[in-house]
Design an enzyme around this catalytic site. Sequence first.
Site, mmCIF file in Angstrom:
data_model
loop_
_atom_site.group_PDB
_atom_site.id
_atom_site.type_symbol
_atom_site.label_atom_id
_atom_site.label_comp_id
_atom_site.label_asym_id
_atom_site.label_seq_id
_atom_site.Cartn_x
_atom_site.Cartn_y
_atom_site.Cartn_z
ATOM 1 C CG ASP A 6 -7.917 6.988 -7.894
ATOM 2 O OD1 ASP A 6 -8.640 7.807 -7.627
ATOM 3 O OD2 ASP A 6 -7.715 6.239 -8.746
ATOM 4 C CD GLN B 159 -16.221 -0.870 -9.560
ATOM 5 O OE1 GLN B 159 -15.881 -2.092 -9.246
ATOM 6 N NE2 GLN B 159 -16.313 -0.332 -10.841
ATOM 7 C CG HIS C 167 -14.106 -1.040 -3.700
ATOM 8 N ND1 HIS C 167 -14.068 -1.660 -5.028
ATOM 9 C CD2 HIS C 167 -15.538 -1.554 -3.327
ATOM 10 C CE1 HIS C 167 -14.828 -2.428 -5.547
ATOM 11 N NE2 HIS C 167 -15.876 -2.212 -4.827
ATOM 12 C CE1 TYR D 71 -4.295 -0.974 -0.368
ATOM 13 C CE2 TYR D 71 -3.769 -2.696 0.897
ATOM 14 C CZ TYR D 71 -4.489 -2.280 0.326
ATOM 15 O OH TYR D 71 -5.645 -2.818 -0.348
ATOM 16 N N GLY E 159 -14.857 3.074 -17.631
ATOM 17 C CA GLY E 159 -13.486 2.282 -17.153
ATOM 18 C C GLY E 159 -13.615 1.288 -16.064
ATOM 19 C CG ASN F 142 -13.892 -0.610 -20.779
ATOM 20 O OD1 ASN F 142 -12.706 -0.949 -21.428
ATOM 21 N ND2 ASN F 142 -14.202 -0.879 -19.626
HETATM 22 P P1 OAD Z 1 -9.839 -3.528 -13.510
HETATM 23 O O1 OAD Z 1 -8.342 -3.322 -13.560
HETATM 24 O O2 OAD Z 1 -10.658 -4.763 -13.204
HETATM 25 O O3 OAD Z 1 -10.651 -2.940 -14.824
HETATM 26 C C1 OAD Z 1 -10.166 -1.767 -15.541
HETATM 27 C C2 OAD Z 1 -11.046 -1.462 -16.823
HETATM 28 O O4 OAD Z 1 -10.779 -0.142 -17.306
HETATM 29 C C3 OAD Z 1 -10.773 -2.584 -17.966
HETATM 30 O O5 OAD Z 1 -12.320 -2.953 -18.420
HETATM 31 C C4 OAD Z 1 -10.212 -1.627 -18.945
HETATM 32 O O6 OAD Z 1 -10.524 -2.322 -20.277
HETATM 33 C C5 OAD Z 1 -10.727 -0.337 -18.704
HETATM 34 N N1 OAD Z 1 -9.720 0.735 -19.259
HETATM 35 C C6 OAD Z 1 -8.405 0.749 -19.381
HETATM 36 N N2 OAD Z 1 -7.886 1.960 -19.902
HETATM 37 C C7 OAD Z 1 -8.883 2.713 -19.854
HETATM 38 C C8 OAD Z 1 -9.320 3.969 -20.664
HETATM 39 N N3 OAD Z 1 -8.001 4.684 -20.741
HETATM 40 N N4 OAD Z 1 -10.552 4.539 -20.351
HETATM 41 C C9 OAD Z 1 -11.479 3.873 -20.095
HETATM 42 N N5 OAD Z 1 -11.415 2.524 -19.481
HETATM 43 C C10 OAD Z 1 -10.285 1.723 -19.523
HETATM 44 O O7 OAD Z 1 -10.596 -2.283 -12.352
HETATM 45 P P2 OAD Z 1 -12.121 -2.354 -11.868
HETATM 46 O O8 OAD Z 1 -13.037 -2.529 -12.790
HETATM 47 O O9 OAD Z 1 -12.092 -0.804 -11.277
HETATM 48 O O10 OAD Z 1 -11.839 -3.946 -5.711
HETATM 49 O O11 OAD Z 1 -12.108 -3.281 -10.864
HETATM 50 C C11 OAD Z 1 -13.050 -3.164 -9.704
HETATM 51 C C12 OAD Z 1 -12.546 -3.579 -8.407
HETATM 52 O O12 OAD Z 1 -11.842 -4.826 -8.630
HETATM 53 C C13 OAD Z 1 -11.601 -2.833 -7.893
HETATM 54 O O13 OAD Z 1 -12.364 -1.347 -7.193
HETATM 55 C C14 OAD Z 1 -10.778 -3.440 -6.690
HETATM 56 C C15 OAD Z 1 -10.708 -4.797 -7.817
HETATM 57 O O14 OAD Z 1 -10.105 -5.883 -7.378
HETATM 58 C C16 OAD Z 1 -11.318 -3.808 -4.501
HETATM 59 O O15 OAD Z 1 -10.157 -3.607 -4.143
HETATM 60 C C17 OAD Z 1 -12.422 -4.166 -3.521
#
Ligand code: OAD
Length: 279
Positions: free
Chosen positions: A107, A104, A139, A70, A211, A237
């Site tokens: 940051d 979610q 989160h 972290y 995203g 996305n």
């Molecule tokens: P992910 O890392 O799972 O997904 C990120 C998404 O962002 C993907 O679908 C990418 O295609 C998309 N992406 C990448 N670059 C992008 C851009 N420039 N513009 C738009 N989209 C883009 O992240 P999350 O979905 O946020 O939970 O993950 C959800 C949760 O899973 C997090 O909050 C965390 C994690 O485990 C906890 O920590 C409880």
Amino acid sequence: MTSRPGERERARDLLASAGRVLILTGAGISAESGVPTFRGASGLWRNFRPEELATPEAFVRDARLVWEWYGMRREAISRCEPNVAHLAIAEWQLRDTNVGLATQNVDGLHADAARTARRPHAASDADGSEPHGRLLELHGAIFRSMCASCGIRSDHREPIDASSLATLPRCSSCAGLLRPDVVWFGESLDPIILERAFRWAEEADVCLVVGTSAVVQPAASLATVTRDTGGAIIEVNPERTPLTSVATVSIRDTATSMVPAIVPTLPPSGRPPGSASKI
Ligand code: OAD
């Protein structure tokens, strides 16, 4: 990246005519600010996956290792700034009280963007800490800590010294070990925040999803709640997600190029502030 022609215009029209909107964001919106996504190639740290470190069991087993990770994430995030997508959303929320935001991300970049957007209005706006009251950090927040013993939460931006167990941050009230105030795998989300988010989802005419890989629950189901109660889903996305096939409009593009292009620049006309058309 491919989206059907006219999707951007459709998204813009849907948002401009919506009474109430819920925006759901994930790591992708912060990717262009330099914050690594969870499931991308940059998600690994010393061969650990986030799912192996962001758990209560990992903290009990090796709090020093968890804080080291972290500490590294906090340092990386502290060098990042909100991008034009965060700012467009913050300015939209400032103009329109019918726009809610559930993120979610831990940051803090949405809160930073809201503070930047509010700066010109600061003199008339007494509440500086919780921007708009319509930012739901599902989160948690990486720059906040919670005492693992007494549960007290506090803002915590100081650098972490994770060189030994003895140097880890401690609670100023009970001297218990502090932990990051984020929701770990296997833990429940704050019920009050969750209840508010689902209420927004139910009342929203549109859920704008930006995203997120939409694989983590219950966050991902906020969008389907909006759809199931008669609203629309707009997804931004570069990749397909499980929401793509149920989205009303799905735009294969990045947050920074698409979000500022589709958010309304004026509050919808003929709608008094605070009203919602679906409820
Ligand atoms: P992910 O890392 O799972 O997904 C990120 C998404 O962002 C993907 O679908 C990418 O295609 C998309 N992406 C990448 N670059 C992008 C851009 N420039 N513009 C738009 N989209 C883009 O992240 P999350 O979905 O946020 O939970 O993950 C959800 C949760 O899973 C997090 O909050 C965390 C994690 O485990 C906890 O920590 C409880």
